[in-house]
Design a protein around this motif. Sequence first.
Motif, short mmCIF file in Angstrom:
data_model
loop_
_atom_site.label_atom_id
_atom_site.label_comp_id
_atom_site.label_asym_id
_atom_site.label_seq_id
_atom_site.Cartn_x
_atom_site.Cartn_y
_atom_site.Cartn_z
N GLU A 89 0.83 -1.21 0.00
CA GLU A 89 0.00 0.00 0.00
C GLU A 89 0.86 1.26 0.00
N ASN A 90 1.97 1.24 0.75
CA ASN A 90 2.86 2.40 0.78
C ASN A 90 3.47 2.69 -0.59
N LYS A 91 3.64 1.66 -1.38
CA LYS A 91 4.21 1.83 -2.72
C LYS A 91 3.16 2.11 -3.79
N LEU A 92 2.01 1.46 -3.70
CA LEU A 92 1.02 1.51 -4.78
C LEU A 92 -0.18 2.42 -4.49
N HIS A 93 -0.53 2.62 -3.24
CA HIS A 93 -1.62 3.52 -2.82
C HIS A 93 -2.98 3.16 -3.42
N LEU A 94 -3.23 1.89 -3.68
CA LEU A 94 -4.52 1.50 -4.27
C LEU A 94 -5.67 1.68 -3.29
#
Length: 113
Positions: free
Chosen positions: A65-70
Motif C-alpha cells: 500500500e505504501n508503494k502503490l496507494h490503491l
Amino acid sequence: MEKIVEQGLLYDFYGELLTEHQRKIYEDAVYNDLSLSEIAEMQGISRQGVHDLIKRCSRILEGYENKLHLVKRFNEIKEKVRQMDELAENETVGQEQLRRNIKQLASEILDAL
C-alpha cells in the motif's frame, strides 16, 4: 473495528501477492476470527509462529500500500461518489450548480485513476 476494516481492505487489494500458506493463515486470523492457538493446531506450527506470520503478512500488505496507494485511491474515489450521491439528493442546489459540482467531482475521480 477500523483496524479490522483496514486489514480487510489491504488483503482484498494485495492478498493475492501473498503465498498460499500466508493467505490461509491471514484469512483464518482476520476473516474467520480464529485464535492463534486454533490456527497453530490446524497448521501444525507453534502459536508464536502464527503470530509472527500474521505480523509479517500485515507488514507486507502495508508495504504494498505504501508503494502503490490503491486502497488510498479507492477510499478517495468512494468519498467522491458519496459526495455526488449527496449532491443528487440535495434539492436546494440549483441545476447549474449541480452540474458544476458533479463535473468537478468526476474530474477529480478521473485524475485519481
